[in-house]
Design a protein around this motif. Structure first.
Motif: not given
Length: 481
Positions: A44-54, A70-73, A151-157
């Motif tokens: 899954n290499l979509c543009k965004e992984y925000n909740y309820q996005s494609k 990959i990645p899983t929810v 400090q943080s780890v963030k999934v990016i699109s």
């Protein structure tokens, strides 16, 4: 297993890859044919992984369809849990400090694409984070107080990747997907892709080269694609459907990391992390065997406060074992009281608990091989020349480092030995196990339960031949089915 790369706009990606299909997120979500797919792996290499996005729904529906995304929810959500992220990052704090020591500012952001960063000097650090999180694109933010901390780890699109990184990301993507398994036409019809983990520098490998070749050749006959991989290939693991560990297992080496990652990713595996944890610790094994009322040599768990009492129970000579000893490494024999104290005190510097056992000499040990609880080979392992163990690593002649072995049909094994082996295996559960049993005064006793036992060409396979290999491969297939 069919493989798909899912992106928002396929025309913007230039994947130089064969035998893997690039589709749009819209197509994957709405075309009924993808809902009906069986055994699919979804990158899954979509543009965004925000909740309820494609992107979110691609991973969510992939899991609902029993595809492997990959990645899983869970990957996406877990990375928002800073406590979990810090626990994982603490495992390689030394590498973080070493990699970032020359950064002058108080903050640093590391962008990781398919396990790599555009700056080669952060390759090791990027690879370590990717080993644990297995997300195509993410950023790790560090801050410095007295030392560097996450400090943080963030999934990016893909949308969040800077323009000056896009060319490198395209190269990383092609490197990630353009592996041998995607270049061979026969893979299209393979039932599944199997990674066989081997460490070329293993001092006591559990399979010799001819046995490894046998696994690959027999897998091909069974319509399984098998590839030998090495410890450096952890970032590639998610692209396989199954993992077979053929390097020495320890809790602190790569084998356990591979097993844990395979379990997290839903990859079929032999053997499980729990089996490694249990079998690699002799203290656990002693306690478990005792609680199950399985006969063993007289065994005592040794600590600094009971040293003076041990020999009253075990007698002399006495065998001392480090908790994580494998292949006879870390196993010593004390012939005298002085030797016992010297060896025990040295071992207790490395571990709070060690094992002392009554010395039970024999000319051979039974080794019963179990696969998912079923005996499938039997051997007699004879002691190394002029030695009390099967292995004598101090022997000057390499041929004298291990003893001879006989391979026998299961029906020739004494019933009480076979029954004891099966009962002992249940303490660990399903998987590939080797149960070592001595017969002393006509009574069997368990010496070891081994995860990852030897499967060597010309030894364990001498009686049953190819059936030994196919039994293991079928066990992996059963896990996938």
């Amino acid at each position: 297993m069919q493989k798909y790369i899912v992106v928002n706009q396929p025309e913007k990606w230039n994947f130089l890859v064969e035998n893997i299909t690039v589709i749009s997120s819209q197509d994957y979500l709405t075309n009924p044919k993808y809902a009906l797919l069986k055994k699919a792996r979804i990158f899954n290499l979509c543009k965004e992984y925000n909740y309820q996005s494609k992107g979110y729904y691609v991973s969510l529906l992939a899991e609902a369809r029993e595809h492997l995304p990959i990645p899983t929810v869970k990957n996406i959500v877990d990375l928002k849990n800073l406590k979990l992220v810090r626990i994982v990052s603490d495992e390689f704090d030394d590498i973080i400090q070493k990699s970032l020591k020359n950064i002058k500012s108080q903050e640093f952001v590391l962008s990781i694409y398919f396990g790599q960063n555009v700056a080669r000097k952060y390759k090791e650090l990027s690879n370590l984070f990717y080993k644990h999180f297995q997300v195509p694109f993410f950023r790790v933010k560090f801050s410095f107080n007295t030392k560097w901390q996450v400090q943080s780890v963030k999934v990016i699109s893909e949308l969040e990747i800077p323009n000056d990184h896009l060319e490198s990301v395209q190269i990383f993507a092609n490197e990630y997907f353009s592996k041998k398994r995607y270049d061979t036409p026969k893979l299209i019809k393979s039932d599944f892709d199997l990674a066989i983990l081997v460490n070329p520098n293993d001092p006591a490998p559990p399979s010799n080269p001819k046995a490894l070749k046998k696994f690959v050749d027999i897998a091909e006959k069974m319509n399984i694609y098998a590839e030998i991989i090495h410890p450096k290939d952890l970032t590639r693991l998610s692209s396989f459907d199954a993992l077979f560990i053929r390097q020495s297992t320890e809790v602190n080496n790569e084998a356990y990391a591979f097993a844990r990652k395979a379990q997290q990713e839903g990859i079929a595996i032999i053997d499980y992390p729990d089996a490694i944890l249990k079998c690699c610790n002799k203290v656990y094994m002693a306690e478990a065997l005792q609680n199950a009322n399985i006969n063993t040599p007289k065994t005592s768990i040794v600590h600094k406060n009971n040293l003076d009492d041990v020999l009253h129970y075990t007698g002399l000579p006495c065998v001392l074992k480090a908790p994580d000893s494998t292949f006879s490494f870390g196993v010593k024999k004390a012939k005298t009281k002085e030797e016992f104290y010297a060896l025990a005190n040295t071992m207790l510097k490395s571990s709070d608990l060690i094992i002392a056992q009554e010395f039970c000499p024999s000319s051979f040990d039974w080794r019963i091989g179990l696969i998912d609880g079923e005996p499938f080979f039997a051997c007699k392992y004879y002691m190394a020349k002029n030695h009390w163990q099967i292995y004598n690593w101090k022997a000057k002649n390499k041929n004298d480092q291990d003893g001879n072995a006989d391979s026998l049909p299961i029906e020739d094994v004494p019933k009480n030995v076979l029954d004891m082996a099966v009962k002992s295996g249940k303490l660990i559960g399903k998987g590939l196990l080797g149960i070592d049993i001595k017969i002393v005064d006509k009574k069997p006793m368990v010496i070891e339960i081994n995860d990852n036992p030897n499967i060597d060409f010309g030894v364990e396979d001498l009686h049953y031949g190819d059936l030994v290999y196919s039994k293991i491969l079928n066990a992996l297939k059963n896990r996938l089915d």
